[in-house]
Design an enzyme around this catalytic site. Structure first.
Site, PDB file in Angstrom:
ATOM      1  N   ARG A   2       0.859  -1.176   0.000  1.00 29.27           N
ATOM      2  CA  ARG A   2       0.000   0.000   0.000  1.00 29.27           C
ATOM      3  C   ARG A   2       0.897   1.228   0.000  1.00 29.27           C
ATOM      4  NH1 ARG A   2      -3.437  -2.571  -1.643  1.00 29.27           N
ATOM      5  NH2 ARG A   2      -5.516  -3.024  -0.862  1.00 29.27           N
ATOM      6  N   HIS A  44      -1.286   0.660  -9.682  1.00 29.57           N
ATOM      7  CA  HIS A  44      -1.969  -0.353  -8.866  1.00 29.57           C
ATOM      8  C   HIS A  44      -2.487  -1.496  -9.762  1.00 29.57           C
ATOM      9  CE1 HIS A  44      -3.925  -0.765  -4.688  1.00 29.57           C
ATOM     10  NE2 HIS A  44      -3.837  -1.968  -5.233  1.00 29.57           N
ATOM     11  N   ASP A  50       4.016   0.236  -7.281  1.00 28.37           N
ATOM     12  CA  ASP A  50       2.706  -0.072  -7.871  1.00 28.37           C
ATOM     13  C   ASP A  50       1.602   0.645  -7.109  1.00 28.37           C
ATOM     14  OD1 ASP A  50       1.016  -1.528  -9.738  1.00 28.37           O
ATOM     15  OD2 ASP A  50       0.308  -2.633  -7.979  1.00 28.37           O
TER      16      ASP A  50
HETATM   17  P1  NAI Z   1      -1.240 -11.493   4.181  1.00 28.04           P
HETATM   18  O1  NAI Z   1      -2.211 -11.103   5.216  1.00 28.04           O
HETATM   19  O2  NAI Z   1      -1.244 -12.899   3.674  1.00 28.04           O
HETATM   20  O3  NAI Z   1       0.258 -11.182   4.689  1.00 28.04           O
HETATM   21  C1  NAI Z   1       0.630 -10.003   5.352  1.00 28.04           C
HETATM   22  C2  NAI Z   1       1.803 -10.346   6.249  1.00 28.04           C
HETATM   23  O4  NAI Z   1       2.253  -9.134   6.852  1.00 28.04           O
HETATM   24  C3  NAI Z   1       1.454 -11.302   7.389  1.00 28.04           C
HETATM   25  O5  NAI Z   1       2.353 -12.390   7.409  1.00 28.04           O
HETATM   26  C4  NAI Z   1       1.558 -10.449   8.653  1.00 28.04           C
HETATM   27  O6  NAI Z   1       1.998 -11.159   9.784  1.00 28.04           O
HETATM   28  C5  NAI Z   1       2.573  -9.400   8.208  1.00 28.04           C
HETATM   29  N1  NAI Z   1       2.486  -8.165   8.984  1.00 28.04           N
HETATM   30  C6  NAI Z   1       1.375  -7.440   9.269  1.00 28.04           C
HETATM   31  N2  NAI Z   1       1.708  -6.356  10.006  1.00 28.04           N
HETATM   32  C7  NAI Z   1       3.047  -6.402  10.173  1.00 28.04           C
HETATM   33  C8  NAI Z   1       3.981  -5.572  10.854  1.00 28.04           C
HETATM   34  N3  NAI Z   1       3.584  -4.465  11.494  1.00 28.04           N
HETATM   35  N4  NAI Z   1       5.285  -5.933  10.824  1.00 28.04           N
HETATM   36  C9  NAI Z   1       5.687  -7.055  10.193  1.00 28.04           C
HETATM   37  N5  NAI Z   1       4.854  -7.888   9.545  1.00 28.04           N
HETATM   38  C10 NAI Z   1       3.547  -7.566   9.531  1.00 28.04           C
HETATM   39  O7  NAI Z   1      -1.441 -10.466   2.986  1.00 28.04           O
HETATM   40  P2  NAI Z   1      -1.088 -10.663   1.447  1.00 28.04           P
HETATM   41  O8  NAI Z   1      -2.209 -11.363   0.762  1.00 28.04           O
HETATM   42  O9  NAI Z   1       0.284 -11.220   1.324  1.00 28.04           O
HETATM   43  O10 NAI Z   1      -1.106  -9.146   0.948  1.00 28.04           O
HETATM   44  C11 NAI Z   1      -0.195  -8.187   1.467  1.00 28.04           C
HETATM   45  C12 NAI Z   1      -0.665  -6.799   1.076  1.00 28.04           C
HETATM   46  O11 NAI Z   1      -0.515  -6.633  -0.326  1.00 28.04           O
HETATM   47  C13 NAI Z   1      -2.184  -6.550   1.315  1.00 28.04           C
HETATM   48  O12 NAI Z   1      -2.444  -6.142   2.636  1.00 28.04           O
HETATM   49  C14 NAI Z   1      -2.486  -5.451   0.329  1.00 28.04           C
HETATM   50  O13 NAI Z   1      -2.325  -4.205   0.969  1.00 28.04           O
HETATM   51  C15 NAI Z   1      -1.412  -5.622  -0.755  1.00 28.04           C
HETATM   52  N6  NAI Z   1      -1.997  -6.018  -2.036  1.00 28.04           N
HETATM   53  C16 NAI Z   1      -1.686  -5.254  -3.146  1.00 28.04           C
HETATM   54  C17 NAI Z   1      -2.199  -5.585  -4.383  1.00 28.04           C
HETATM   55  C18 NAI Z   1      -1.840  -4.797  -5.620  1.00 28.04           C
HETATM   56  O14 NAI Z   1      -2.492  -4.966  -6.668  1.00 28.04           O
HETATM   57  N7  NAI Z   1      -0.811  -3.950  -5.586  1.00 28.04           N
HETATM   58  C19 NAI Z   1      -3.125  -6.712  -4.536  1.00 28.04           C
HETATM   59  C20 NAI Z   1      -3.323  -7.490  -3.327  1.00 28.04           C
HETATM   60  C21 NAI Z   1      -2.792  -7.114  -2.128  1.00 28.04           C
END
Ligand code: NAI
Length: 340
Positions: A235, A296, A259
């Site tokens: 993000r 994005h 992105d």
């Molecule tokens: P996920 O929930 O599977 O993984 C997020 C990881 O971050 C988890 O392992 C969690 O423990 C860790 N985490 C959370 N807060 C933290 C902190 N303060 N310090 C260290 N680690 C922390 O999420 P996923 O599916 O891998 O997606 C990640 C992010 O990617 C989403 O939240 C979204 O914002 C972004 N995203 C972007 C897209 C795009 O098109 N550019 C599309 C899909 C998601």
């Protein structure tokens, strides 16, 4: 069930129409983003389907509730743009698509690394002008370089695996380390400061939360190795853009692949080519030859679009049946994915 979709584009319509063939819900596609101004357009619909740059604040939610909506279905994994506390207060339920294709996002993150490292964006522009010179296009082998993955959830893990395939040493940081993943892939969890200090490439895959807002600030950038490549498909507000510009101006960063951008709302996904860009920070970022911005689009694969559509319509079916919503997000917890 009547579903109204805000901020829709041609590429999503096709996927939703295809997924809807078997269930036959009433779909209305709207182009405007969902805000308190456009929310009255949802009047009479059971489900309001929203995307990442909509403004789903308390005022918007109140109008949706008054218009008889029962469910806000996010076509995204992230839900930081929704006032979940207000939704709960108003009796509106919220679902998301927790996983559509971690491969889509991870592969895009790696595409940004490769494009920036091998100067593909500059080479493309050069040869179209018959400039076949190689000056200034020198990259480096990714093989045996150290890469840092911040956040090893679904997307971070796929990114790490791809980069292990390139022969990179992969360091990782996560507040909940996945030790089974680490031992299966040879990825090493380290404190964030060590990851910053050692990585030639850093890729961000944490969600936006109060703890991660501007986690990449002046101090974090200074802790990174000179010449680091910083990739953000998470993000925009994970990075303090002004601090990033200052680090780029000093020549401290090798490259930035973005992105997402903290003020992308109202800009990304739009064709503004006939207008004057009003965002001076984004305009400055776009002047650097070693910055590559995509709008994005990391999620944008056929597979991801099909999964977004099918998961959203499954959530609507769950609402219709009156049971548990398996992809519900609430202010207090996330049903399907505590890590999200
Ligand atoms: P996920 O929930 O599977 O993984 C997020 C990881 O971050 C988890 O392992 C969690 O423990 C860790 N985490 C959370 N807060 C933290 C902190 N303060 N310090 C260290 N680690 C922390 O999420 P996923 O599916 O891998 O997606 C990640 C992010 O990617 C989403 O939240 C979204 O914002 C972004 N995203 C972007 C897209 C795009 O098109 N550019 C599309 C899909 C998601």
């Amino acid at each position: 069930m009547k579903i109204v979709m805000f901020d829709t584009h041609e590429y999503e319509r096709a996927a939703f129409e295809q997924a809807n063939r078997s269930v036959g819900y009433h779909l209305t596609f709207l182009e405007p983003r969902l805000t308190s101004v456009t929310a009255p357009l949802a009047h009479g619909h059971d489900v309001v389907c929203s995307f990442v740059n909509d403004i789903v604040d308390a005022r918007t939610l109140e109008i949706l509730r008054d218009g008889a909506a029962r469910l806000v279905a996010l076509r995204s994994a992230g839900y930081n743009h929704v006032d979940l506390a207000a939704a709960a207060r108003l009796g509106l339920r919220v679902v998301r698509v927790p996983e559509y294709s971690p491969h889509a996002v991870a592969e895009h993150a790696v595409a940004l690394v490769l494009a920036l490292n091998r100067n593909i964006h500059r080479a493309y522009a050069r040869v179209r002008e018959w400039n076949f010179s190689l000056d200034g296009l020198v990259g480096f082998d990714l093989h045996e370089k150290t890469v840092g993955i911040v956040g090893t959830g679904r997307i971070g893990q796929v990114t790490a695996r791809i980069l292990r395939g390139f022969g990179c040493r992969v360091l990782a940081h996560d507040k909940q380390p996945d030790l089974a993943f680490a031992s299966a892939t040879g990825v090493q969890y380290v404190p964030l400061q060590e990851l910053y200090a050692e990585s030639a490439v850093i890729s961000l895959h944490v969600p936006l939360t109060p703890a991660t807002h501007h986690m990449i600030d002046t101090a974090a950038l200074a802790a990174m190795k000179a010449g680091v490549f910083l990739i953000n498909t998470g993000r925009g507000a994970l990075i303090d853009s002004r601090a990033l510009i200052s680090a780029l101006k000093r020549g401290h960063l090798g490259a930035a692949g973005l992105d997402v951008y903290e003020e992308e709302e109202g800009v990304f996904f739009q064709n503004l080519s006939n207008q004057v860009l009003q965002d001076d920070v984004l305009a400055r970022l776009l002047t650097f030859p070693n910055v590559l911005v995509t709008s994005h689009q990391a999620f944008l694969t056929r597979e991801a679009l099909a999964k977004i559509a099918s998961t959203t319509l499954e959530s609507v079916a769950e609402l219709d049946r009156g049971g548990v919503l398996s992809n519900e997000v609430r202010a207090d917890h996330v049903v399907a994915s505590p890590a999200g």
